[in-house]
Design a protein around this motif. Structure first.
Motif, PDB file in Angstrom:
ATOM      1  N   ILE A 236       0.825  -1.206   0.000  1.00 16.83           N
ATOM      2  CA  ILE A 236       0.000   0.000   0.000  1.00 16.83           C
ATOM      3  C   ILE A 236       0.861   1.258   0.000  1.00 16.83           C
ATOM      4  CG2 ILE A 236      -0.398   0.340   2.497  1.00 16.83           C
ATOM      5  CD1 ILE A 236      -2.982   0.550  -0.309  1.00 16.83           C
ATOM      6  N   SER A 237       2.068   1.144   0.574  1.00 16.82           N
ATOM      7  CA  SER A 237       2.942   2.324   0.574  1.00 16.82           C
ATOM      8  C   SER A 237       3.314   2.704  -0.860  1.00 16.82           C
ATOM      9  CB  SER A 237       4.199   2.056   1.395  1.00 16.82           C
ATOM     10  OG  SER A 237       5.068   1.213   0.683  1.00 16.82           O
TER      11      SER A 237
ATOM     12  N   THR B  11      -1.174   9.284   0.596  1.00 14.59           N
ATOM     13  CA  THR B  11      -1.174   9.251   2.064  1.00 14.59           C
ATOM     14  C   THR B  11      -2.578   9.145   2.646  1.00 14.59           C
ATOM     15  OG1 THR B  11      -1.068  11.662   2.030  1.00 14.59           O
ATOM     16  CG2 THR B  11       0.983  10.503   2.361  1.00 14.59           C
TER      17      THR B  11
ATOM     18  N   ALA C 228       0.990   5.832   9.328  1.00 14.87           N
ATOM     19  CA  ALA C 228       0.165   6.507   8.321  1.00 14.87           C
ATOM     20  C   ALA C 228       0.138   8.005   8.582  1.00 14.87           C
ATOM     21  CB  ALA C 228      -1.246   5.937   8.326  1.00 14.87           C
TER      22      ALA C 228
ATOM     23  N   ILE D 174      -3.528   5.563   2.545  1.00 15.45           N
ATOM     24  CA  ILE D 174      -2.769   4.835   3.560  1.00 15.45           C
ATOM     25  C   ILE D 174      -3.423   5.022   4.930  1.00 15.45           C
ATOM     26  CG2 ILE D 174      -0.563   4.771   4.792  1.00 15.45           C
ATOM     27  CD1 ILE D 174       0.792   5.488   2.135  1.00 15.45           C
ATOM     28  N   MET D 175      -3.816   6.257   5.208  1.00 16.73           N
ATOM     29  CA  MET D 175      -4.469   6.564   6.486  1.00 16.73           C
ATOM     30  C   MET D 175      -5.776   5.783   6.629  1.00 16.73           C
ATOM     31  SD  MET D 175      -3.775   8.577   8.994  1.00 16.73           S
ATOM     32  CE  MET D 175      -4.644   8.017  10.435  1.00 16.73           C
TER      33      MET D 175
ATOM     34  N   GLY E 242       1.557   5.483  -2.770  1.00 15.20           N
ATOM     35  CA  GLY E 242       2.017   6.845  -2.506  1.00 15.20           C
ATOM     36  C   GLY E 242       0.916   7.810  -2.116  1.00 15.20           C
TER      37      GLY E 242
ATOM     38  N   PRO F 114       5.108   7.758   2.597  1.00 10.92           N
ATOM     39  CA  PRO F 114       5.020   6.368   2.146  1.00 10.92           C
ATOM     40  C   PRO F 114       6.362   5.632   2.193  1.00 10.92           C
ATOM     41  CG  PRO F 114       3.832   7.798   0.643  1.00 10.92           C
ATOM     42  CD  PRO F 114       4.557   8.695   1.600  1.00 10.92           C
TER      43      PRO F 114
END
Lengths: 455, 438
Positions: A259-260, A265, B244, A268-269, A263, B249
């Protein structure tokens, strides 16, 4: 069939160098490298890519379609089939993560299928009107490669870890969560990008969701001391509890790495909040509320955290990746939340109505674990003697059988079904502002289908 | 009573963030103007008592009390006393370093430990008293961990952040820093600790089929597993959320990789299914030991230090140097702790099959010599002294000492790119004390 020797990376670089807006990777390739090629053919192949161990990437593009899309919509949709993990393709696609190629769908080779994944919006609408949609059929191509792509992500040099991590990805599961993720991706893209295909980042989300789900199953089996899963021995039965837990953590770490790479954010959160919900749902399951009125809201909250949060947040993530506006991503979230709650309610009632052989797990399992689910809570309104049993978590001899009989005698199951039905309708309503597409229809159908599921 | 204790301890927590770390202070604050029952005071004085046990006995004798409060009081108490139990050289270095970053790292993971979720675990954990479930030991270690320097990872991250200084490209970078460390670097330090703790807890899940009758009733151990899984998951989930929130990332990727590495370390042939150390048959020698040490310890420290550089927008050189410091620090520390049984008789019982000197011995000794050593090892702890003598006699121990010094020097050398500062001084000090083999 025309072959070019240019690597995909080189193509990307050229594309960037020219600063073409809405560059369409393969469309561009087509024009610059295959000019003399017989265009009437429907496919050509782009040559070897050195960065992916010289495996051939095959591309099928309908020429007519390509040209039309280029002139009218500036969109080309293509199918890239490759033999290596989607992740590595996505890695180097993500190298230039900007406006690049929002419309590539990535998947593994699908034997013998020469399907064209390119359709303009009008095509989609026309198709939606004429064909009845089968949710699974609609994403069959993406789904076919899901398990193998995840397996590739989870491959390590330690053979035992690989075997254990691959255990859940044998392709035999329902893959309900990735299905929803994929359909929602396509529905959002159809709404916002005018194209019913999937972005690679959305495909990653679908994989990550299945991985998080698998990791939670591994941990749940240890927590519940369960010996079977999907009709097979559970991981902890086969390899012991300790390594099962560590495998679950490993799957989670690989999911985080994947998931990183998107890119984004915000995504991701959102996806990390799934984990917190899963854990707190599990903690909520430890205790039951004294107060009978609080008990139902406790149960619904737990259901949201343990099941619906995953689906809701996934739907929101793919909507964000499709660059949908706040309203649409919120509606995507609401769809996922209602679908998830309905899904779990049906799961809970099947625990009472189904038999062991169809479910693949022992029935009345929840009662045996001391959990009071919706049918029991509804039944308790008619049979107050259930309250005492709920409080002692069905721990006395004969409690499970007695509770089961009381539920049968009450209308607990029907009421649960009714509640599930309401959530399913609510899910359907959330989609009303989405542009019409096959995927939207499939999502609506899915919300209705799950009410009928038998296992 | 628990309420008083709670308020007192909270006050201590607040005070301690400002003033020095001496445990005396804590005791003073506690007794100052607050009436405590003699029972509680006695317990404070005998800090050796495992807090979980005292928590449990507290629970049993005072049913219906605010469990979270008791747990908290145990926590804050234990943290202060932990340095007393530890190796004095190390604890001195740690407490000096803590002053430099202006933040007692002992409180790094406190926020997590105070949550409702972990209070639930604390409530349930009393059922495990009397069993041999490793969760008990880990929970105790969380509170009294003088020896393993549980919080050192976080401290290293903060020190190296301070040593590297503000973001070279940002204009008002320094104003965002507190004691020379960016807030997101502090969060990273906390996350590193939380991940390490989660890993410790999850490694303590027992295989129920290998359980022996003296370990305790099966149902209790099963329950212990449940608690271990849940609390570890909780910590991991908060670490993920924390990562997060860093909104970077690349850092997420690095730290996730190190989690994966720690998991992979449990599947190598260095340990059996229950995590007991095993010497692999086909190992090549010290290189295997190094890669295993990297996976199990080095990766997290190295990647955390590297990530601290990434967060502050430092150059690739700074990043790789921070990584090198963390990695070499881990090797030096592990070599030092592996050497202990060979140097100190009272540490003999901690001799492990996977310790570095044994690997080096395998590399250098003949097959015959090694199989003799193996026979001795298999015969049990009574023969450990013979093993130690055999290995020491071969000169391997001295070589390991030298190697430890080399890794220490490498770690120090990698700090060369940073300007001289007290933080850099502290980093050098830290690696020197943890690799102090005498």
């Amino acid at each position: 069939m025309a072959a070019t020797c240019m690597s995909t990376r080189a193509l990307l670089e050229t594309a960037f160098a020219r600063e073409l807006k809405n560059v369409f990777l393969l469309g561009y390739a087509c024009r610059s490298n295959v000019t003399s090629a017989p265009f009437r053919r429907n496919s050509f192949s782009v040559g070897c890519c050195p960065t992916v161990q010289a495996r051939q990437i095959q591309t099928n593009i309908g020429h007519h379609h390509l040209r039309r899309c280029c002139t009218r919509h500036n969109h080309v949709h293509c199918r890239v089939s490759l033999h290596q993990p989607a992740s590595s393709l996505s890695t180097f696609l993500s190298g230039g993560k900007t406006s690049g190629f929002p419309l590539c769908s990535v998947g593994s080779e699908n034997a013998g299928q020469e399907r064209l994944y390119s359709s303009s919006h009008e095509d989609a609408v026309r198709a939606a009107k004429s064909v009845t949609v089968d949710p699974y059929k609609l994403v069959e191509f993406e789904m076919a490669s899901l398990a193998s792509d995840i397996k590739k992500l989870l491959s390590t040099k330690e053979a035992l870890l690989s075997t254990m991590a691959h255990h859940f990805f044998d392709g035999k599961g329902k893959s309900f969560r990735p299905l929803v993720a994929m359909l929602m991706s396509k529905a959002c893209n159809a709404h916002n990008l005018n194209a019913e295909s999937m972005l690679w980042s959305q495909k990653i989300v679908a994989m990550v969701v299945e991985m998080i789900h698998a990791a939670s199953l591994v941990h749940d089996d240890v927590i519940d001391a369960s010996d079977t899963r999907r009709g097979q021995p559970s991981l902890n039965k086969l390899y012991g509890q300790r390594r099962s837990i560590l495998t679950g953590d490993y799957i989670l770490s690989e999911a985080s790495i994947a998931i990183s790479k998107t890119g984004n954010t915000r995504v991701i959160m959102i996806l990390s909040s799934i984990l917190e919900d899963l854990v707190s749902g599990e903690f909520m399951q430890l205790g039951s509320k004294e107060d009978e009125n609080e008990r139902f809201s406790h149960y619904l909250k737990k259901t949201f955290r343990k099941t619906a949060s995953l689906i809701a947040n996934t739907c929101q993530s793919v909507a964000i990746l499709a660059e949908c506006d706040e309203h649409i991503s919120e509606m995507a979230y609401q769809y996922g939340r209602n679908l998830g709650v309905a899904f779990q309610l049906v799961d809970d009632l099947l625990d009472f109505t189904s038999t062991t052989s169809t479910m693949g797990k022992p029935t009345a399992a929840d009662l045996k674990l001391g959990l009071a689910t919706a049918p029991v809570l509804f039944a308790a309104q008619q049979h107050p003697e259930l309250h005492a049993m709920i409080m002692r978590r069905f721990s006395n001899e004969g409690d499970v059988e007695y509770a089961r009989r009381l539920v049968e005698e009450s209308n607990g199951v029907e009421q649960t079904r009714l509640l599930a039905h309401q959530h399913s309708k609510e899910a359907e309503r959330s989609l009303q502002d989405f542009a019409d597409s096959n995927s939207k229809r499939a999502l609506i159908l899915l919300a209705n289908m799950l009410l009928q599921r038998k296992k | 009573m628990s309420k008083t204790v709670l308020s007192v301890c909270d006050k201590c927590v607040r005070n301690l963030t400002r003033v020095n770390n001496s445990s005396v202070h804590h005791a003073r604050t506690l007794s100052a103007g607050v009436k405590l029952s003699t029972k509680h005071r006695r317990r404070l004085a005998t800090s050796q008592a495992p807090p979980v046990f005292s928590l449990a006995s507290h629970q049993l004798s005072n049913p219906g009390q605010d469990n979270a409060a008791v747990w908290r009081s145990c926590q804050s108490r234990g943290y202060r006393f932990s340095w007393l139990n530890g190796d004095t050289g190390v604890s001195k270095a740690v407490s000096e370093a803590e002053k430099i970053v202006g933040y007692p790292t002992s409180f790094l993971s406190l926020r997590c430990l105070f949550s409702d979720e972990l209070s639930t675990v604390a409530l349930h954990i009393r059922k495990l008293v009397g069993t041999k479930h490793p969760l008990l030991k880990t929970a105790r270690g969380l509170v009294f961990d003088g020896k393993h320097n549980l919080q050192m990872r976080g401290l290293l991250v903060m020190l190296i952040s301070k040593a590297a200084g503000p973001n070279p490209d940002a204009e008002y970078a320094e104003q965002e820093m507190v004691s020379g460390v960016y807030p997101n670097q502090r969060s990273l330090a906390e996350i590193t600790e939380v991940i390490h703790t989660a890993n410790l807890i999850h490694k303590g899940v027992v295989n129920l089929r290998d359980v022996l009758p003296e370990d305790g009733p099966l149902s209790d151990l099963e329950f212990g597993n449940k608690m271990a899984v849940l609390s570890g998951d909780y910590l991991l989930a908060s670490a993920c959320t924390g990562l997060a929130k860093l909104e970077n990332p690349t850092v997420l990727e690095k730290i996730a990789q190190s989690i994966g590495d720690m998991m992979t370390a449990e599947f190598t042939n260095f340990s059996d299914a229950s995590g007991r150390p095993e010497m692999p048959d086909h190992c090549k020698g010290l290189s295997d030991w190094l890669s295993q040490t990297y996976l199990s310890i080095g990766s997290l420290v190295a990647k955390s230090c590297q990530s601290a550089m990434i967060l502050a927008g430092h150059s690739a050189t700074f990043q790789s140097m921070a990584f090198a410091y963390g990695e070499n620090m881990a090797y030096a520390q592990q070599l030092c702790s592996d050497l202990l049984p060979f140097l100190r008789r009272d540490e003999l019982s901690s001799l492990s099959l996977t310790s570095a000197p044994l690997y080096m011995y395998k590399e250098q000794a003949t097959a015959e010599q090694f199989s003799r050593l193996q026979q001795l090892l298999e015969a049990g702890p009574d023969n450990y002294e013979k093993v130690v003598n055999l290995v020491t006699g071969s000169g391997v121990v001295q070589q390991c000492k030298d190697l430890c010094g080399q890794y220490r020097d490498k770690a120090i050398a990698s700090l060369g790119c940073y300007a001289d500062s007290e933080a850099k001084e502290a980093l050098i000090n830290m690696v020197t004390v943890v690799s102090d083999v005498r």
